[in-house]
Write a protein that holds these residues in place. Structure first.
Motif, PDB file in Angstrom:
ATOM      1  N   TRP A  36       0.836  -1.198   0.000  1.00 40.31           N
ATOM      2  CA  TRP A  36       0.000   0.000   0.000  1.00 40.31           C
ATOM      3  C   TRP A  36       0.875   1.254   0.000  1.00 40.31           C
ATOM      4  O   TRP A  36       0.571   2.222  -0.687  1.00 40.31           O
ATOM      5  CB  TRP A  36      -0.963  -0.004   1.183  1.00 40.31           C
ATOM      6  CG  TRP A  36      -1.946   1.109   1.080  1.00 40.31           C
ATOM      7  CD1 TRP A  36      -2.010   2.229   1.841  1.00 40.31           C
ATOM      8  CD2 TRP A  36      -2.991   1.237   0.114  1.00 40.31           C
ATOM      9  NE1 TRP A  36      -3.034   3.035   1.426  1.00 40.31           N
ATOM     10  CE2 TRP A  36      -3.654   2.450   0.359  1.00 40.31           C
ATOM     11  CE3 TRP A  36      -3.434   0.435  -0.928  1.00 40.31           C
ATOM     12  CZ2 TRP A  36      -4.738   2.877  -0.408  1.00 40.31           C
ATOM     13  CZ3 TRP A  36      -4.513   0.861  -1.691  1.00 40.31           C
ATOM     14  CH2 TRP A  36      -5.137   2.072  -1.425  1.00 40.31           C
ATOM     15  N   ASP A  37       1.973   1.220   0.734  1.00 40.64           N
ATOM     16  CA  ASP A  37       2.900   2.346   0.731  1.00 40.64           C
ATOM     17  C   ASP A  37       3.516   2.521  -0.657  1.00 40.64           C
ATOM     18  O   ASP A  37       3.659   3.644  -1.141  1.00 40.64           O
ATOM     19  CB  ASP A  37       3.989   2.132   1.788  1.00 40.64           C
ATOM     20  CG  ASP A  37       4.705   3.418   2.138  1.00 40.64           C
ATOM     21  OD1 ASP A  37       4.019   4.429   2.395  1.00 40.64           O
ATOM     22  OD2 ASP A  37       5.952   3.419   2.134  1.00 40.64           O
ATOM     23  N   GLN A  41       3.240   5.741  -3.381  1.00 44.63           N
ATOM     24  CA  GLN A  41       4.428   6.396  -3.922  1.00 44.63           C
ATOM     25  C   GLN A  41       4.483   6.361  -5.451  1.00 44.63           C
ATOM     26  O   GLN A  41       5.264   7.097  -6.055  1.00 44.63           O
ATOM     27  CB  GLN A  41       5.698   5.707  -3.403  1.00 44.63           C
ATOM     28  CG  GLN A  41       5.934   5.805  -1.939  1.00 44.63           C
ATOM     29  CD  GLN A  41       7.126   4.956  -1.520  1.00 44.63           C
ATOM     30  OE1 GLN A  41       7.989   4.626  -2.319  1.00 44.63           O
ATOM     31  NE2 GLN A  41       7.157   4.597  -0.251  1.00 44.63           N
ATOM     32  N   SER A  42       3.686   5.498  -6.084  1.00 46.80           N
ATOM     33  CA  SER A  42       3.805   5.289  -7.520  1.00 46.80           C
ATOM     34  C   SER A  42       2.691   5.995  -8.289  1.00 46.80           C
ATOM     35  O   SER A  42       1.834   6.648  -7.712  1.00 46.80           O
ATOM     36  CB  SER A  42       3.778   3.791  -7.820  1.00 46.80           C
ATOM     37  OG  SER A  42       2.528   3.242  -7.447  1.00 46.80           O
ATOM     38  N   ASN A  43       2.717   5.816  -9.603  1.00 41.23           N
ATOM     39  CA  ASN A  43       1.686   6.364 -10.478  1.00 41.23           C
ATOM     40  C   ASN A  43       0.413   5.551 -10.275  1.00 41.23           C
ATOM     41  O   ASN A  43       0.346   4.391 -10.671  1.00 41.23           O
ATOM     42  CB  ASN A  43       2.160   6.287 -11.931  1.00 41.23           C
ATOM     43  CG  ASN A  43       1.148   6.851 -12.910  1.00 41.23           C
ATOM     44  OD1 ASN A  43      -0.065   6.767 -12.709  1.00 41.23           O
ATOM     45  ND2 ASN A  43       1.647   7.431 -13.979  1.00 41.23           N
ATOM     46  N   ILE A  44      -0.582   6.137  -9.660  1.00 42.44           N
ATOM     47  CA  ILE A  44      -1.808   5.425  -9.309  1.00 42.44           C
ATOM     48  C   ILE A  44      -2.553   4.931 -10.544  1.00 42.44           C
ATOM     49  O   ILE A  44      -3.236   3.919 -10.500  1.00 42.44           O
ATOM     50  CB  ILE A  44      -2.730   6.293  -8.407  1.00 42.44           C
ATOM     51  CG1 ILE A  44      -3.879   5.449  -7.820  1.00 42.44           C
ATOM     52  CG2 ILE A  44      -3.298   7.467  -9.181  1.00 42.44           C
ATOM     53  CD1 ILE A  44      -3.459   4.413  -6.845  1.00 42.44           C
ATOM     54  N   TRP A  45      -2.405   5.579 -11.682  1.00 42.25           N
ATOM     55  CA  TRP A  45      -3.143   5.203 -12.881  1.00 42.25           C
ATOM     56  C   TRP A  45      -2.528   4.007 -13.593  1.00 42.25           C
ATOM     57  O   TRP A  45      -3.240   3.176 -14.128  1.00 42.25           O
ATOM     58  CB  TRP A  45      -3.257   6.383 -13.842  1.00 42.25           C
ATOM     59  CG  TRP A  45      -4.080   7.469 -13.250  1.00 42.25           C
ATOM     60  CD1 TRP A  45      -3.643   8.668 -12.760  1.00 42.25           C
ATOM     61  CD2 TRP A  45      -5.495   7.451 -13.030  1.00 42.25           C
ATOM     62  NE1 TRP A  45      -4.694   9.389 -12.258  1.00 42.25           N
ATOM     63  CE2 TRP A  45      -5.848   8.671 -12.411  1.00 42.25           C
ATOM     64  CE3 TRP A  45      -6.497   6.526 -13.295  1.00 42.25           C
ATOM     65  CZ2 TRP A  45      -7.156   8.972 -12.055  1.00 42.25           C
ATOM     66  CZ3 TRP A  45      -7.797   6.829 -12.942  1.00 42.25           C
ATOM     67  CH2 TRP A  45      -8.109   8.042 -12.337  1.00 42.25           C
ATOM     68  N   VAL A  60      10.644  -1.091  -0.104  1.00 42.43           N
ATOM     69  CA  VAL A  60       9.643  -0.510   0.800  1.00 42.43           C
ATOM     70  C   VAL A  60       9.468  -1.401   2.021  1.00 42.43           C
ATOM     71  O   VAL A  60       9.427  -0.923   3.158  1.00 42.43           O
ATOM     72  CB  VAL A  60       8.288  -0.301   0.068  1.00 42.43           C
ATOM     73  CG1 VAL A  60       7.189   0.049   1.052  1.00 42.43           C
ATOM     74  CG2 VAL A  60       8.411   0.771  -0.995  1.00 42.43           C
ATOM     75  N   ASN A  61       9.383  -2.701   1.804  1.00 41.24           N
ATOM     76  CA  ASN A  61       9.179  -3.641   2.904  1.00 41.24           C
ATOM     77  C   ASN A  61      10.342  -3.592   3.898  1.00 41.24           C
ATOM     78  O   ASN A  61      10.130  -3.584   5.112  1.00 41.24           O
ATOM     79  CB  ASN A  61       8.994  -5.053   2.352  1.00 41.24           C
ATOM     80  CG  ASN A  61       8.446  -6.006   3.389  1.00 41.24           C
ATOM     81  OD1 ASN A  61       7.453  -5.708   4.045  1.00 41.24           O
ATOM     82  ND2 ASN A  61       9.084  -7.141   3.534  1.00 41.24           N
ATOM     83  N   PRO A  75       2.647  -9.468  -2.719  1.00 40.85           N
ATOM     84  CA  PRO A  75       2.038  -9.139  -1.433  1.00 40.85           C
ATOM     85  C   PRO A  75       0.981 -10.136  -0.967  1.00 40.85           C
ATOM     86  O   PRO A  75       0.346  -9.914   0.048  1.00 40.85           O
ATOM     87  CB  PRO A  75       1.406  -7.774  -1.691  1.00 40.85           C
ATOM     88  CG  PRO A  75       1.072  -7.801  -3.145  1.00 40.85           C
ATOM     89  CD  PRO A  75       2.174  -8.596  -3.795  1.00 40.85           C
ATOM     90  N   HIS A  76       0.787 -11.229  -1.691  1.00 37.09           N
ATOM     91  CA  HIS A  76      -0.218 -12.237  -1.338  1.00 37.09           C
ATOM     92  C   HIS A  76      -1.625 -11.643  -1.323  1.00 37.09           C
ATOM     93  O   HIS A  76      -2.446 -12.006  -0.490  1.00 37.09           O
ATOM     94  CB  HIS A  76       0.118 -12.915  -0.012  1.00 37.09           C
ATOM     95  CG  HIS A  76       1.267 -13.859  -0.123  1.00 37.09           C
ATOM     96  ND1 HIS A  76       2.540 -13.421  -0.369  1.00 37.09           N
ATOM     97  CD2 HIS A  76       1.330 -15.201  -0.059  1.00 37.09           C
ATOM     98  CE1 HIS A  76       3.341 -14.465  -0.426  1.00 37.09           C
ATOM     99  NE2 HIS A  76       2.638 -15.555  -0.250  1.00 37.09           N
ATOM    100  N   ASN A  77      -1.867 -10.713  -2.210  1.00 36.59           N
ATOM    101  CA  ASN A  77      -3.194 -10.139  -2.420  1.00 36.59           C
ATOM    102  C   ASN A  77      -3.197  -9.664  -3.870  1.00 36.59           C
ATOM    103  O   ASN A  77      -2.509  -8.701  -4.203  1.00 36.59           O
ATOM    104  CB  ASN A  77      -3.457  -8.979  -1.466  1.00 36.59           C
ATOM    105  CG  ASN A  77      -4.834  -8.378  -1.649  1.00 36.59           C
ATOM    106  OD1 ASN A  77      -5.246  -8.064  -2.760  1.00 36.59           O
ATOM    107  ND2 ASN A  77      -5.543  -8.199  -0.549  1.00 36.59           N
TER     108      ASN A  77
END
Length: 162
Positions: A36-37, A41-45, A60-61, A75-77
């Motif tokens: 989610w973090d 931080q990235s391009n949401i589109w 990030v992790n 991320p197992h999702n």
């Protein structure tokens, strides 16, 4: 109820407390927080892309005090994975596949096939909240084969008529 309690307890902990116990649920929750973090931080589109995802995810992790790299980089999702790698555009297109599967299922005249397919799609969509069939290829390929059988066009109906 216990899952909600565990999530609430996890989110109330500090990053150090979160990573002190490496349970399956704890690791998955840590991955969810990390991805989610990354999404924020990235391009949401359009997301970060599948190629760059593993390296960015682990950076990030690790910054969040998560577990060390493992054999898998997801991320197992699958919803979070798709949003992170393909962005909102990719997630909408991915969900459209399931919408189309439900639309075709609803049009089936055989009750068993209609209910079976709707349940299959529902259970699959539920299962990918804690795993990623795109990355876990054996399970993902098997699932897609079953889905294709359920969604088979009228050619199967023609075979039945002969």
């Amino acid at each position: 109820v216990e899952v909600l309690f565990e999530i609430q307890q996890f989110l109330s902990q500090t990053p150090e407390e979160r990573t002190a116990k490496e349970t399956a649920v704890g690791i998955r929750l840590q991955y969810y927080v990390s991805v989610w973090d990354l999404i924020k931080q990235s391009n949401i589109w359009y997301g970060v892309g599948s190629i760059d995802f593993p390296e960015l995810f682990w950076k990030v992790n690790e910054k969040m005090g998560g577990v060390q790299k493992s054999l898998f980089s997801n991320p197992h999702n699958e919803y979070l994975y798709t949003l992170a790698t393909k962005g909102v555009v990719g997630l909408v297109l991915y969900l459209a596949i399931f919408g189309q599967a439900c639309r075709i299922a609803w049009g089936k005249t055989d009750n068993v096939q209609r209910v079976g397919l709707l349940m299959f799609v529902f259970l699959f969509m539920l299962s990918i909240t804690t795993n990623s069939m795109m990355i876990d290829m054996e399970e993902g390929h098997f699932t897609m084969l079953i889905l294709l059988i359920f969604l088979a066009p009228k050619s199967l109906d023609l075979i039945k008529q002969k």
